[in-house]
Design a protein around this motif. Structure first.
Motif, short mmCIF file in Angstrom:
data_model
loop_
_atom_site.label_atom_id
_atom_site.label_comp_id
_atom_site.label_asym_id
_atom_site.label_seq_id
_atom_site.Cartn_x
_atom_site.Cartn_y
_atom_site.Cartn_z
N LEU A 128 0.80 -1.22 0.00
CA LEU A 128 0.00 0.00 0.00
C LEU A 128 0.84 1.27 0.00
CD1 LEU A 128 -3.00 -0.82 2.38
CD2 LEU A 128 -2.71 -1.26 -0.06
N SER A 129 2.08 1.22 0.48
CA SER A 129 2.87 2.46 0.59
C SER A 129 4.27 2.25 0.05
CB SER A 129 2.93 2.91 2.06
OG SER A 129 3.64 1.96 2.84
N GLY A 130 4.99 3.36 -0.12
CA GLY A 130 6.37 3.30 -0.59
C GLY A 130 6.47 3.25 -2.10
N ARG A 132 6.97 0.94 -4.18
CA ARG A 132 6.28 -0.16 -4.85
C ARG A 132 4.80 -0.22 -4.51
NH1 ARG A 132 10.46 -5.34 -4.34
NH2 ARG A 132 12.34 -4.27 -5.06
N GLY A 133 4.31 0.81 -3.84
CA GLY A 133 2.92 0.83 -3.42
C GLY A 133 1.95 0.92 -4.59
N LEU A 134 0.75 0.41 -4.39
CA LEU A 134 -0.25 0.42 -5.45
C LEU A 134 -0.56 1.83 -5.94
CD1 LEU A 134 -2.83 -2.20 -4.10
CD2 LEU A 134 -1.35 -2.45 -6.09
N LEU A 135 -0.59 2.79 -5.02
CA LEU A 135 -0.96 4.15 -5.42
C LEU A 135 0.06 4.78 -6.36
CD1 LEU A 135 -2.34 5.50 -2.01
CD2 LEU A 135 -3.63 4.70 -4.01
N GLN A 136 1.28 4.26 -6.34
CA GLN A 136 2.30 4.79 -7.25
C GLN A 136 1.96 4.50 -8.71
OE1 GLN A 136 4.81 6.67 -6.31
NE2 GLN A 136 4.50 6.43 -4.10
N GLY A 137 1.12 3.50 -8.93
CA GLY A 137 0.77 3.14 -10.30
C GLY A 137 -0.29 4.03 -10.92
N PHE A 138 -1.00 4.78 -10.09
CA PHE A 138 -2.03 5.68 -10.61
C PHE A 138 -1.42 7.03 -10.98
CE2 PHE A 138 -4.54 2.79 -7.89
CZ PHE A 138 -5.49 2.38 -8.81
N ALA A 139 -2.06 7.70 -11.90
CA ALA A 139 -1.62 9.04 -12.28
C ALA A 139 -1.76 9.98 -11.09
CB ALA A 139 -2.45 9.55 -13.46
N PRO A 140 -0.78 10.86 -10.85
CA PRO A 140 -0.86 11.79 -9.72
C PRO A 140 -2.16 12.61 -9.73
CG PRO A 140 1.34 11.82 -10.66
CD PRO A 140 0.50 10.99 -11.58
N GLU A 141 -2.63 12.98 -10.92
CA GLU A 141 -3.86 13.76 -11.00
C GLU A 141 -5.05 12.98 -10.47
OE1 GLU A 141 -1.85 13.10 -13.50
OE2 GLU A 141 -0.84 15.01 -13.88
N TYR A 142 -5.05 11.67 -10.74
CA TYR A 142 -6.13 10.82 -10.26
C TYR A 142 -6.08 10.70 -8.73
CZ TYR A 142 -8.95 6.62 -9.53
OH TYR A 142 -9.88 5.73 -9.09
N VAL A 143 -4.88 10.51 -8.19
CA VAL A 143 -4.71 10.42 -6.74
C VAL A 143 -5.13 11.74 -6.09
CG1 VAL A 143 -3.03 10.14 -4.88
CG2 VAL A 143 -2.87 8.71 -6.93
N GLN A 144 -4.75 12.83 -6.71
CA GLN A 144 -5.09 14.16 -6.18
C GLN A 144 -6.60 14.33 -6.05
OE1 GLN A 144 -3.19 17.39 -8.27
NE2 GLN A 144 -4.66 18.91 -7.54
N LYS A 145 -7.33 13.94 -7.08
CA LYS A 145 -8.78 14.09 -7.06
C LYS A 145 -9.44 13.06 -6.14
CE LYS A 145 -9.20 16.14 -11.66
NZ LYS A 145 -9.79 16.01 -13.02
N SER A 146 -8.88 11.85 -6.07
CA SER A 146 -9.48 10.80 -5.24
C SER A 146 -9.45 11.16 -3.76
CB SER A 146 -8.73 9.48 -5.46
OG SER A 146 -8.91 9.01 -6.78
N TYR A 147 -8.38 11.86 -3.33
CA TYR A 147 -8.23 12.17 -1.92
C TYR A 147 -8.41 13.66 -1.62
CZ TYR A 147 -6.41 7.43 -1.67
OH TYR A 147 -6.28 6.06 -1.75
N VAL A 164 11.30 0.56 1.06
CA VAL A 164 10.55 -0.46 0.33
C VAL A 164 10.30 -1.67 1.22
CG1 VAL A 164 10.53 -1.97 -1.69
CG2 VAL A 164 11.59 0.29 -1.84
N LEU A 165 9.07 -2.06 1.37
CA LEU A 165 8.65 -3.32 1.99
C LEU A 165 8.96 -3.41 3.48
CD1 LEU A 165 9.61 -5.92 -0.79
CD2 LEU A 165 7.41 -4.83 -0.38
N ILE A 166 10.25 -3.42 3.84
CA ILE A 166 10.66 -3.61 5.24
C ILE A 166 11.72 -2.57 5.59
CG2 ILE A 166 11.71 -5.20 6.90
CD1 ILE A 166 10.77 -7.51 5.09
N PHE A 167 11.53 -1.89 6.71
CA PHE A 167 12.51 -0.90 7.13
C PHE A 167 12.46 -0.75 8.65
CE2 PHE A 167 8.64 1.34 5.89
CZ PHE A 167 8.38 2.15 7.00
N THR A 168 13.39 0.02 9.19
CA THR A 168 13.48 0.24 10.63
C THR A 168 12.70 1.49 11.02
OG1 THR A 168 15.66 -0.80 10.70
CG2 THR A 168 15.04 0.58 12.57
#
Length: 340
Positions: A128-130, A132-147, A164-168
């Motif tokens: 969901l984040s980072g 490789r997150g799913l939201l990275q695949g959407f166009a920024p304009e779409y994310v902007q309007k969605s939220y 990415v994935l696992i961090f401290t």
């Protein structure tokens, strides 16, 4: 068939994730089972994600693990504490995150069933984040309007996390504390072994939805086997079309798998996976250090049949059928039954 070793999928400062790849072991894909091993260093964090198959985790080491679940169509997060010996089912579609809140490593083996997965024999994770997150695949304009964000806010939302994935997790950051009690976690190490399955110095604990209702949502059964040094676990088979995946959690020994036209006989050690195809029989012999295994059976109430002991199928056969089938005398048949 062979003892299977994992390969690194991700390695970082906060921890690692290893996978058994179907490209290395095609039988995983053919039987639709999969495995992965998560290691979190102190304050290591695995970001929220969901997967394309149901699985369960078994905590190999660590006393201060924390996991958070968000169930589909639910608006609240359930946070649970994890410690060594805990069994934690993860049904398909649940969003989860994992955190090590202790001073020593947290390690969890995941075993799953992949009949509905994108890649048979493999668990695919949707982050969901980072980067490789799913939201990275959407166009920024779409994310902007969605939220309902501004352009600057959208950029901050999508670009702030570079890990990415696992961090401290940094000391200045905090995560939710677990609830004191949970019906979603079951400590299989502390459970009383199934008396029926005790053979010599081998103790077996089977966890189905009758014992632990939440595991029923995965369609799986977990089995913990503990063999003392040089002990033998008599051969068993599952009397229904259910594959079994065995992970060696401690010690070493020998595992034999026998079918109608093939057999597997190999020395095994901690960290290896062994696949038992449906209807095949499996036997175990511990080495000098003993042998412990956690197994996944792809069934909610598997019919496990013993091939030795008072409850075995051989014991149930009539004397006449036994003598004719094995071409032995009545005297030998009586001797054999006295030793079973």
């Amino acid at each position: 068939m062979e003892a299977m070793n994992p390969k690194p999928f991700f390695e970082g400062e906060g921890g690692s994730y290893l996978k058994w790849l179907p490209s290395d072991y095609p039988l995983l894909a053919q039987t639709n089972v999969a495995g992965g091993r998560l290691l979190l260093r102190p304050r290591g964090f695995a970001v929220p994600h969901y997967a394309d198959c149901s699985k369960f985790g078994y905590v190999l080491q660590g006393e201060d693990g924390v996991t958070g679940f968000v169930f589909p169509n639910k608006c609240n997060e359930v946070v649970m504490k994890l410690k060594k010996g805990d069994l934690i089912p993860v049904p398909s579609g649940i969003t989860s995150w994992w955190f090590n809140d202790g001073d020593s490593d947290l390690e969890i083996i995941f075993l799953g069933e992949t009949k509905n997965a994108h890649v048979p024999g493999d668990i695919t994770y949707f982050i969901l984040s980072g980067p490789r997150g799913l939201l990275q695949g959407f166009a920024p304009e779409y994310v902007q309007k969605s939220y309902s964000l501004s352009q600057e806010e959208t950029n901050k939302f999508l670009k702030s996390q570079s890990n990415v994935l696992i961090f401290t997790v940094q000391p200045s950051q905090s995560l939710p504390k677990p609830h004191k009690h949970s019906k979603l976690v079951y400590n299989i190490d502390a459970a009383v072994p199934d008396n029926r399955a005790k053979v010599g110095a081998a103790a077996v604990t089977m966890v189905t939805e009758s014992t632990f209702p939440f595991i029923g949502q995965t369609g799986l059964t977990a089995v913990l086997e503990k063999l003392d040094a040089n002990a033998i676990r008599s051969p068993v088979y599952i009397a229904e079309p259910s594959d079994q995946l065995i992970y060696v959690t401690k010690g070493s020994g020998k595992i034999q798998v026998v079918g109608f036209s093939s057999k597997f006989d190999a020395d095994v050690k901690i960290g290896q996976l062994i696949l038992v195809p449906r209807y095949f029989a499996v036997g175990k012999m511990a080495g000098e250090e003993g042998l412990e295994c956690i197994s996944m059976i792809v069934a909610t109430h598997p019919m496990v049949e013993e091939l030795a002991g008072k409850t075995s199928v051989l014991e149930a056969l009539s004397s006449e059928v036994f003598q004719v089938s094995f071409n032995v005398t009545a005297e030998f048949e009586k001797l054999f039954r006295s030793k079973v």
